[in-house]
Write an enzyme that holds these catalytic residues in place. Structure first.
Site, PDB file in Angstrom:
ATOM      1  N   TRP A 159       0.844  -1.199   0.000  1.00  0.00           N
ATOM      2  CA  TRP A 159       0.000   0.000   0.000  1.00  0.00           C
ATOM      3  C   TRP A 159       0.879   1.249   0.000  1.00  0.00           C
ATOM      4  O   TRP A 159       0.672   2.169   0.776  1.00  0.00           O
ATOM      5  CB  TRP A 159      -0.984   0.009   1.191  1.00  0.00           C
ATOM      6  CG  TRP A 159      -1.960  -1.116   1.143  1.00  0.00           C
ATOM      7  CD1 TRP A 159      -1.876  -2.289   1.815  1.00  0.00           C
ATOM      8  CD2 TRP A 159      -3.154  -1.189   0.346  1.00  0.00           C
ATOM      9  NE1 TRP A 159      -2.939  -3.105   1.497  1.00  0.00           N
ATOM     10  CE2 TRP A 159      -3.736  -2.445   0.596  1.00  0.00           C
ATOM     11  CE3 TRP A 159      -3.778  -0.320  -0.558  1.00  0.00           C
ATOM     12  CZ2 TRP A 159      -4.917  -2.867  -0.022  1.00  0.00           C
ATOM     13  CZ3 TRP A 159      -4.955  -0.732  -1.169  1.00  0.00           C
ATOM     14  CH2 TRP A 159      -5.509  -1.980  -0.895  1.00  0.00           C
ATOM     15  N   HIS A 160       1.874   1.239  -0.847  1.00  0.00           N
ATOM     16  CA  HIS A 160       2.701   2.429  -1.002  1.00  0.00           C
ATOM     17  C   HIS A 160       3.428   2.369  -2.352  1.00  0.00           C
ATOM     18  O   HIS A 160       3.386   1.346  -3.040  1.00  0.00           O
ATOM     19  CB  HIS A 160       3.714   2.546   0.154  1.00  0.00           C
ATOM     20  CG  HIS A 160       4.745   1.461   0.206  1.00  0.00           C
ATOM     21  ND1 HIS A 160       4.740   0.449   1.142  1.00  0.00           N
ATOM     22  CD2 HIS A 160       5.823   1.218  -0.580  1.00  0.00           C
ATOM     23  CE1 HIS A 160       5.771  -0.356   0.941  1.00  0.00           C
ATOM     24  NE2 HIS A 160       6.434   0.080  -0.104  1.00  0.00           N
ATOM     25  N   ALA A 161       4.078   3.472  -2.689  1.00  0.00           N
ATOM     26  CA  ALA A 161       4.985   3.528  -3.839  1.00  0.00           C
ATOM     27  C   ALA A 161       6.280   4.160  -3.345  1.00  0.00           C
ATOM     28  O   ALA A 161       6.344   4.704  -2.245  1.00  0.00           O
ATOM     29  CB  ALA A 161       4.375   4.371  -4.960  1.00  0.00           C
ATOM     30  N   ARG A 163       1.976  -0.522  -5.023  1.00  0.00           N
ATOM     31  CA  ARG A 163       1.901  -1.985  -4.937  1.00  0.00           C
ATOM     32  C   ARG A 163       1.204  -2.472  -3.676  1.00  0.00           C
ATOM     33  O   ARG A 163       1.292  -1.849  -2.612  1.00  0.00           O
ATOM     34  CB  ARG A 163       3.291  -2.620  -5.032  1.00  0.00           C
ATOM     35  CG  ARG A 163       4.099  -2.821  -3.746  1.00  0.00           C
ATOM     36  CD  ARG A 163       4.596  -1.563  -3.107  1.00  0.00           C
ATOM     37  NE  ARG A 163       5.347  -0.697  -3.999  1.00  0.00           N
ATOM     38  CZ  ARG A 163       6.665  -0.808  -4.184  1.00  0.00           C
ATOM     39  NH1 ARG A 163       7.360  -1.689  -3.507  1.00  0.00           N
ATOM     40  NH2 ARG A 163       7.288   0.029  -4.967  1.00  0.00           N
TER      41      ARG A 163
END
Ligand code: TYD
Length: 141
Positions: A57-59, A104
């Site tokens: 839950w981040h980039a 992702r």
């Protein structure tokens, strides 16, 4: 429309790395140049993930990564702000090169899964984008 951004899902790829399989067991090799388009500075791994848990839950703004299942399997949900993709990784000597600016989610870890990550830089929280809205804004999409 032509996607001319420096980083997008089209720049990511599945990479088969080297394996030596014999009756004594399996040896896998991931090497700069041959398999990685960056120099790894850090390795970390994720294991013992309970069923139903989703991670990620981040980039990352600048970080390049290579993600591979050392044992078991995991699903990657990927998003570059324009396109999405789902990829299943398993312990079959194939990993995923992920360029910067990919949102992702890692999900459906199989029981006993161990996921290894090679990263192009040391840990830096300021390189993370942890809000999807901020990611879209940063990506200009
Ligand atoms: P995070 O990257 O958020 O994990 P995931 O995306 O798999 O959910 O990292 C979880 C925690 O671990 C967070 O507090 C940051 C810390 N961490 C480090 O200190 N160093 C590292 O190299 C990594 C990958 C995480």
């Amino acid at each position: 429309m032509v996607d001319d951004r420096e980083f997008s899902l089209s720049k990511c790829k599945l990479v088969r790395y080297q394996s030596f399989v014999d009756p004594r067991g399996n040896l896998g090799v991931v090497e700069e140049g041959a398999h990685l388009p960056f120099s790894p500075k850090r390795f970390y791994f994720i294991r013992d993930v309970p069923p139903e848990v989703e991670r990620g839950w981040h980039a990352h703004k600048r970080l390049h990564q290579f993600i591979f299942a050392l044992a078991g399997s995991v699903e990657l949900g990927l998003d570059d702000g324009r396109e999405t993709a789902e990829i299943q990784l398993r312990d079959d000597f194939e990993g995923f090169y992920m360029c910067p600016m990919i949102w992702r989610v890692l999900r459906n870890f199989s029981p006993g899964a161990v996921v290894g990550v090679l990263a192009s830089d040391v840990y830096d929280e300021s390189d993370y984008i942890r809000s999807y809205e901020a990611f879209r804004e940063f990506a200009g999409t």
